[in-house]
Design a protein around this motif. Structure first.
Motif, PDB file in Angstrom:
ATOM      1  N   VAL A 374       2.758  -0.157   1.895  1.00  0.00           N
ATOM      2  CA  VAL A 374       1.352   0.051   1.512  1.00  0.00           C
ATOM      3  C   VAL A 374       1.171   1.496   1.064  1.00  0.00           C
ATOM      4  CG1 VAL A 374      -1.036   0.131   2.369  1.00  0.00           C
ATOM      5  CG2 VAL A 374       0.470  -1.700   3.114  1.00  0.00           C
ATOM      6  N   LYS A 375       0.503   1.681  -0.034  1.00  0.00           N
ATOM      7  CA  LYS A 375       0.145   3.036  -0.479  1.00  0.00           C
ATOM      8  C   LYS A 375      -1.374   3.091  -0.612  1.00  0.00           C
ATOM      9  CE  LYS A 375       0.687   6.361  -4.195  1.00  0.00           C
ATOM     10  NZ  LYS A 375       1.493   6.839  -5.306  1.00  0.00           N
ATOM     11  N   LEU A 376      -1.968   4.138  -0.059  1.00  0.00           N
ATOM     12  CA  LEU A 376      -3.411   4.320  -0.181  1.00  0.00           C
ATOM     13  C   LEU A 376      -3.690   5.651  -0.877  1.00  0.00           C
ATOM     14  CD1 LEU A 376      -4.642   3.179   3.375  1.00  0.00           C
ATOM     15  CD2 LEU A 376      -4.529   1.810   1.270  1.00  0.00           C
ATOM     16  N   VAL A 377      -4.693   5.662  -1.740  1.00  0.00           N
ATOM     17  CA  VAL A 377      -5.053   6.870  -2.491  1.00  0.00           C
ATOM     18  C   VAL A 377      -6.494   7.232  -2.137  1.00  0.00           C
ATOM     19  CG1 VAL A 377      -5.313   7.861  -4.811  1.00  0.00           C
ATOM     20  CG2 VAL A 377      -3.519   6.167  -4.386  1.00  0.00           C
ATOM     21  N   PHE A 378      -6.696   8.460  -1.686  1.00  0.00           N
ATOM     22  CA  PHE A 378      -8.034   8.896  -1.243  1.00  0.00           C
ATOM     23  C   PHE A 378      -8.561  10.018  -2.128  1.00  0.00           C
ATOM     24  CE2 PHE A 378      -6.038   7.038   2.448  1.00  0.00           C
ATOM     25  CZ  PHE A 378      -7.058   6.287   3.006  1.00  0.00           C
ATOM     26  N   ASN A 379      -9.876  10.053  -2.275  1.00  0.00           N
ATOM     27  CA  ASN A 379     -10.550  11.150  -2.960  1.00  0.00           C
ATOM     28  C   ASN A 379     -10.584  12.335  -1.993  1.00  0.00           C
ATOM     29  OD1 ASN A 379     -12.351  12.883  -4.144  1.00  0.00           O
ATOM     30  ND2 ASN A 379     -13.941  11.320  -4.523  1.00  0.00           N
ATOM     31  N   LYS A 380      -9.955  13.452  -2.405  1.00  0.00           N
ATOM     32  CA  LYS A 380      -9.825  14.596  -1.494  1.00  0.00           C
ATOM     33  C   LYS A 380     -11.204  15.194  -1.182  1.00  0.00           C
ATOM     34  CE  LYS A 380      -6.429  18.195  -0.832  1.00  0.00           C
ATOM     35  NZ  LYS A 380      -5.478  19.088  -1.466  1.00  0.00           N
ATOM     36  N   ALA A 381     -12.129  15.066  -2.136  1.00  0.00           N
ATOM     37  CA  ALA A 381     -13.442  15.702  -1.980  1.00  0.00           C
ATOM     38  C   ALA A 381     -14.233  15.114  -0.812  1.00  0.00           C
ATOM     39  CB  ALA A 381     -14.236  15.552  -3.274  1.00  0.00           C
ATOM     40  N   ASN A 382     -14.158  13.790  -0.611  1.00  0.00           N
ATOM     41  CA  ASN A 382     -14.967  13.182   0.452  1.00  0.00           C
ATOM     42  C   ASN A 382     -14.157  12.277   1.383  1.00  0.00           C
ATOM     43  OD1 ASN A 382     -14.491  11.015  -1.187  1.00  0.00           O
ATOM     44  ND2 ASN A 382     -16.575  10.863  -1.985  1.00  0.00           N
ATOM     45  N   GLY A 383     -12.863  12.190   1.144  1.00  0.00           N
ATOM     46  CA  GLY A 383     -11.989  11.389   2.017  1.00  0.00           C
ATOM     47  C   GLY A 383     -12.082   9.893   1.770  1.00  0.00           C
ATOM     48  N   GLU A 384     -12.845   9.464   0.753  1.00  0.00           N
ATOM     49  CA  GLU A 384     -13.026   8.018   0.536  1.00  0.00           C
ATOM     50  C   GLU A 384     -11.829   7.383  -0.177  1.00  0.00           C
ATOM     51  OE1 GLU A 384     -17.893   8.214   0.211  1.00  0.00           O
ATOM     52  OE2 GLU A 384     -16.764   7.503  -1.522  1.00  0.00           O
ATOM     53  N   LEU A 385     -11.566   6.132   0.219  1.00  0.00           N
ATOM     54  CA  LEU A 385     -10.472   5.382  -0.400  1.00  0.00           C
ATOM     55  C   LEU A 385     -10.846   5.011  -1.834  1.00  0.00           C
ATOM     56  CD1 LEU A 385      -7.707   3.975   0.157  1.00  0.00           C
ATOM     57  CD2 LEU A 385      -9.001   1.926   0.736  1.00  0.00           C
ATOM     58  N   VAL A 386      -9.933   5.288  -2.789  1.00  0.00           N
ATOM     59  CA  VAL A 386     -10.207   4.918  -4.186  1.00  0.00           C
ATOM     60  C   VAL A 386      -9.146   3.983  -4.766  1.00  0.00           C
ATOM     61  CG1 VAL A 386     -11.613   6.951  -4.743  1.00  0.00           C
ATOM     62  CG2 VAL A 386      -9.123   7.053  -5.072  1.00  0.00           C
ATOM     63  N   GLY A 387      -8.060   3.763  -4.020  1.00  0.00           N
ATOM     64  CA  GLY A 387      -7.043   2.862  -4.565  1.00  0.00           C
ATOM     65  C   GLY A 387      -6.008   2.499  -3.521  1.00  0.00           C
ATOM     66  N   GLY A 388      -5.312   1.412  -3.786  1.00  0.00           N
ATOM     67  CA  GLY A 388      -4.243   1.001  -2.879  1.00  0.00           C
ATOM     68  C   GLY A 388      -3.270   0.083  -3.589  1.00  0.00           C
ATOM     69  N   ALA A 389      -2.015   0.109  -3.150  1.00  0.00           N
ATOM     70  CA  ALA A 389      -1.001  -0.804  -3.687  1.00  0.00           C
ATOM     71  C   ALA A 389      -0.227  -1.382  -2.507  1.00  0.00           C
ATOM     72  CB  ALA A 389      -0.058  -0.070  -4.621  1.00  0.00           C
ATOM     73  N   VAL A 390       0.181  -2.636  -2.639  1.00  0.00           N
ATOM     74  CA  VAL A 390       0.931  -3.302  -1.569  1.00  0.00           C
ATOM     75  C   VAL A 390       2.119  -4.036  -2.186  1.00  0.00           C
ATOM     76  CG1 VAL A 390       0.804  -4.910   0.382  1.00  0.00           C
ATOM     77  CG2 VAL A 390      -1.255  -3.714  -0.329  1.00  0.00           C
ATOM     78  N   ARG A 391       3.273  -3.964  -1.530  1.00  0.00           N
ATOM     79  CA  ARG A 391       4.438  -4.735  -1.955  1.00  0.00           C
ATOM     80  C   ARG A 391       5.007  -5.399  -0.707  1.00  0.00           C
ATOM     81  NH1 ARG A 391       7.792  -0.842  -2.780  1.00  0.00           N
ATOM     82  NH2 ARG A 391       9.195  -1.413  -1.105  1.00  0.00           N
ATOM     83  N   GLY A 392       5.251  -6.686  -0.761  1.00  0.00           N
ATOM     84  CA  GLY A 392       5.779  -7.356   0.423  1.00  0.00           C
ATOM     85  C   GLY A 392       5.881  -8.853   0.208  1.00  0.00           C
ATOM     86  N   GLY A 393       5.643  -9.612   1.270  1.00  0.00           N
ATOM     87  CA  GLY A 393       5.658 -11.068   1.189  1.00  0.00           C
ATOM     88  C   GLY A 393       4.267 -11.589   0.884  1.00  0.00           C
ATOM     89  N   PRO A 394       4.011 -12.889   1.141  1.00  0.00           N
ATOM     90  CA  PRO A 394       2.715 -13.489   0.791  1.00  0.00           C
ATOM     91  C   PRO A 394       1.521 -12.776   1.442  1.00  0.00           C
ATOM     92  CG  PRO A 394       4.294 -15.185   1.420  1.00  0.00           C
ATOM     93  CD  PRO A 394       4.963 -13.881   1.667  1.00  0.00           C
ATOM     94  N   SER A 395       1.713 -12.155   2.624  1.00  0.00           N
ATOM     95  CA  SER A 395       0.568 -11.527   3.294  1.00  0.00           C
ATOM     96  C   SER A 395       0.007 -10.346   2.499  1.00  0.00           C
ATOM     97  CB  SER A 395       0.953 -11.075   4.709  1.00  0.00           C
ATOM     98  OG  SER A 395       2.061 -10.205   4.665  1.00  0.00           O
ATOM     99  N   ALA A 396       0.776  -9.841   1.528  1.00  0.00           N
ATOM    100  CA  ALA A 396       0.296  -8.734   0.691  1.00  0.00           C
ATOM    101  C   ALA A 396      -0.938  -9.153  -0.114  1.00  0.00           C
ATOM    102  CB  ALA A 396       1.406  -8.277  -0.250  1.00  0.00           C
ATOM    103  N   GLY A 397      -1.010 -10.440  -0.474  1.00  0.00           N
ATOM    104  CA  GLY A 397      -2.127 -10.948  -1.279  1.00  0.00           C
ATOM    105  C   GLY A 397      -3.456 -10.835  -0.567  1.00  0.00           C
ATOM    106  N   GLU A 398      -3.467 -11.003   0.753  1.00  0.00           N
ATOM    107  CA  GLU A 398      -4.729 -10.867   1.493  1.00  0.00           C
ATOM    108  C   GLU A 398      -4.980  -9.416   1.888  1.00  0.00           C
ATOM    109  OE1 GLU A 398      -7.071 -12.879   1.536  1.00  0.00           O
ATOM    110  OE2 GLU A 398      -6.055 -14.721   0.958  1.00  0.00           O
ATOM    111  N   LEU A 399      -3.891  -8.665   2.169  1.00  0.00           N
ATOM    112  CA  LEU A 399      -4.103  -7.269   2.564  1.00  0.00           C
ATOM    113  C   LEU A 399      -4.777  -6.484   1.438  1.00  0.00           C
ATOM    114  CD1 LEU A 399      -3.811  -5.252   4.860  1.00  0.00           C
ATOM    115  CD2 LEU A 399      -1.710  -4.465   3.790  1.00  0.00           C
TER     116      LEU A 399
END
Ligand SMILES: Cc1cc2nc3c(=O)[nH]c(=O)nc-3n(C[C@H](O)[C@H](O)[C@H](O)COP(=O)(O)OP(=O)(O)OC[C@H]3O[C@@H](n4cnc5c(N)ncnc54)[C@H](O)[C@@H]3O)c2cc1C
Length: 448
Positions: A374-399
């Motif tokens: 799992v990779k998460l990308v945050f806005n440094k200015a306010n700490g808010e999540l702005v993006g994410g990527a997941v690689r794995g098995g079928p559970s990646a689709g729901e995550l």
């Protein structure tokens, strides 16, 4: 003349939920859904008719989704609409009057202006049962298939075309990697794994060059690439994107631009009694407010649920497109939500990322385990999540959908690091190694 309080034009990912939502929010109103085809394909399932599900008839939206909700289904094309008289003229000559109208006429495949593109055995990916049946029988007789475009559609089609067929498949992408538009260059670990998976199945993946000519006489015999290479082909399938189907709205004088039928955040068009949603409607980015070219069924259904709820009272507001994708090839699932690290920087965000990898079961020896990254990308200015990527098995689709909810609700790295999760050995990662939480923790470390 037929008449209903609410008329919806279009019977796919946008039209059906718009009509159903209208019925749920306004149960005393009558609803008619007009669609031109007898059978509607599940659009996202189209690649799978060539392999896994076997034929177009196994990939249909059931009519019961409409009729079971108390909606009258009219199978006819809408020829024109008259906003002043509040009515729609159908191909059959019938006229349907409305109080509120929802346009959900979708999109058409893009046909690139390449010399020879009009040759026989060149197909696009049309959401039409007869067209796809014809494509399938051409595929069954083909030896050398070329697929243009290595986005989700191209990748899935290439994989499915190979299933049960002794056919050479080549996929051509002008960018450096498959799926690069969705994942951005830095998450191309995912793209490279997809390329390796395709190659392991004997699919020839050509990236970083353009298709410049379709060769042959009446029928395609090959394609020429920008770098001079020639590839044999007796079937070319083009899957490079779509253009909004705005003809009806445009002719009726509604405001339309190159992004589609212009709508506000309530999904209302330039006529206050007419709404539009799905591939035919304009979109804007959740992050920047700028126009967005993304066209997805998941976006179409969200917009439809906003439009359907707002027909008589303004109840929902469109927050803009987050953009959530996933695809699966064999045992590998790759998924992306929001902005990539590079994409966020190019939009002027200063960002910080965190990555975590762990088994998606605990202990790792539990049956069905896949390693999940799992990779998460945050806005440094306010700490808010702005993006994410997941690689794995079928559970990646729901995550990835959980990640999208975190983005939409503007959760910060701290919120996610202290997120209350439910875990179980047979179905999730361990609470200690939970990738979503740990990726947020590591991003926080990088932020400090
Ligand atoms: C091969 C493929 C795979 C895809 N996979 C995914 C995926 O995995 N996930 C995802 O989120 N998205 C996916 N998409 C994108 C998704 O299919 C579209 O975003 C979605 O179909 C948009 O829905 P829509 O209802 O707006 O438009 P459409 O699906 O284009 O439907 C438009 C509807 O309007 C009807 N219509 C149009 N004009 C008229 C008229 N004049 N009169 C009456 N009816 C009319 C059409 O017949 C149709 O019923 C995929 C697309 C393709 C082609």
């Amino acid at each position: 003349m037929k008449s209903a309080d609410i008329v919806v034009i279009g019977g796919s990912a946008a039209g059906v939920p718009a009509a159903v939502t209208a019925r749920r929010h306004y149960p005393d109103k009558s609803v008619i859904l007009v669609r031109k085809e007898k059978q509607v394909l599940i659009p996202c399932g189209i690649p799978y008719i060539f392999g896994t599900v076997g034929k177009p008839e196994n990939n249909l939206i059931p009519d019961a989704a409409v009729t079971g909700a108390g909606i009258e289904l009219v199978m006819d094309g809408a020829r024109s609409l008259d906003p002043a008289k509040k009515c729609v003229a159908l191909e059959s000559g019938e006229v349907v009057s409305y109080d509120r109208l929802v346009i959900a006429t979708g999109s058409k495949p893009l046909v690139p202006p390449i010399p020879g593109i009009d040759k026989k055995n060149v197909f696009v990916v049309q959401k039409d049962v007869d067209y796809l049946r014809n494509l399938m029988s051409t595929l069954d007789g083909a030896k050398d298939v070329v697929i243009l475009g290595c986005g989700f559609i191209g990748v899935e089609l290439a994989d499915e075309c190979k299933k049960g067929r002794n056919v050479n498949v080549t996929i051509i992408e002008m960018l450096n990697h498959c799926l690069q538009i969705a994942f951005g260059e830095e998450a191309c670990k995912c793209c490279q794994e997809v390329e390796q998976d395709l190659a392991s199945k004997g699919i020839n993946v050509i990236t970083g060059t353009r298709l410049v000519e379709v060769m042959g006489g009446e029928k395609v015999t090959g394609v020429k690439l920008e770098d001079g290479r020639k590839i044999k082909a007796d079937l070319l399938i083009v899957g490079i994107g779509v253009t909004p189907n705005t003809e009806l709205a445009e002719k009726a004088g509604l405001k339309v631009d190159k992004g589609g039928i212009v709508v506000d955040t309530n999904m209302r068009t330039s006529d206050s009694n007419i709404f539009a949603c799905g591939d035919c409607a304009t979109k804007f980015s959740f992050f920047t407010g700028q126009p967005s070219g993304l066209r997805l069924a998941s976006i179409a259904t969200t917009e439809a649920r906003i439009a359907g709820a707002n027909l008589y009272n303004t109840r929902r507001k469109n927050p803009g497109v987050v953009g959530v994708f996933s695809t699966a090839l064999g045992g590998l699932t790759v998924a992306m939500a929001g902005m990539s690290e590079k994409g966020a920087r190019s939009c002027g965000f200063e960002v910080v990322a965190g990555e975590a990898e762990a088994p998606d079961r605990h202990p790792g020896g539990m049956p069905g385990m896949s390693k999940m990254w799992v990779k998460l990308v945050f806005n440094k200015a306010n700490g808010e999540l702005v993006g994410g990527a997941v690689r794995g098995g079928p559970s990646a689709g729901e995550l990835i959908n959980t990640i999208s909810a975190c983005i939409q609700n503007k959760m910060t790295a701290d919120d996610i690091a202290t997120f209350q999760i439910g875990t179980h050995p047979a179905v999730t990662a361990s609470p200690i190694a939970y990738q979503l939480v740990n990726a947020a923790e590591l991003a926080l470390k990088n932020m400090r």
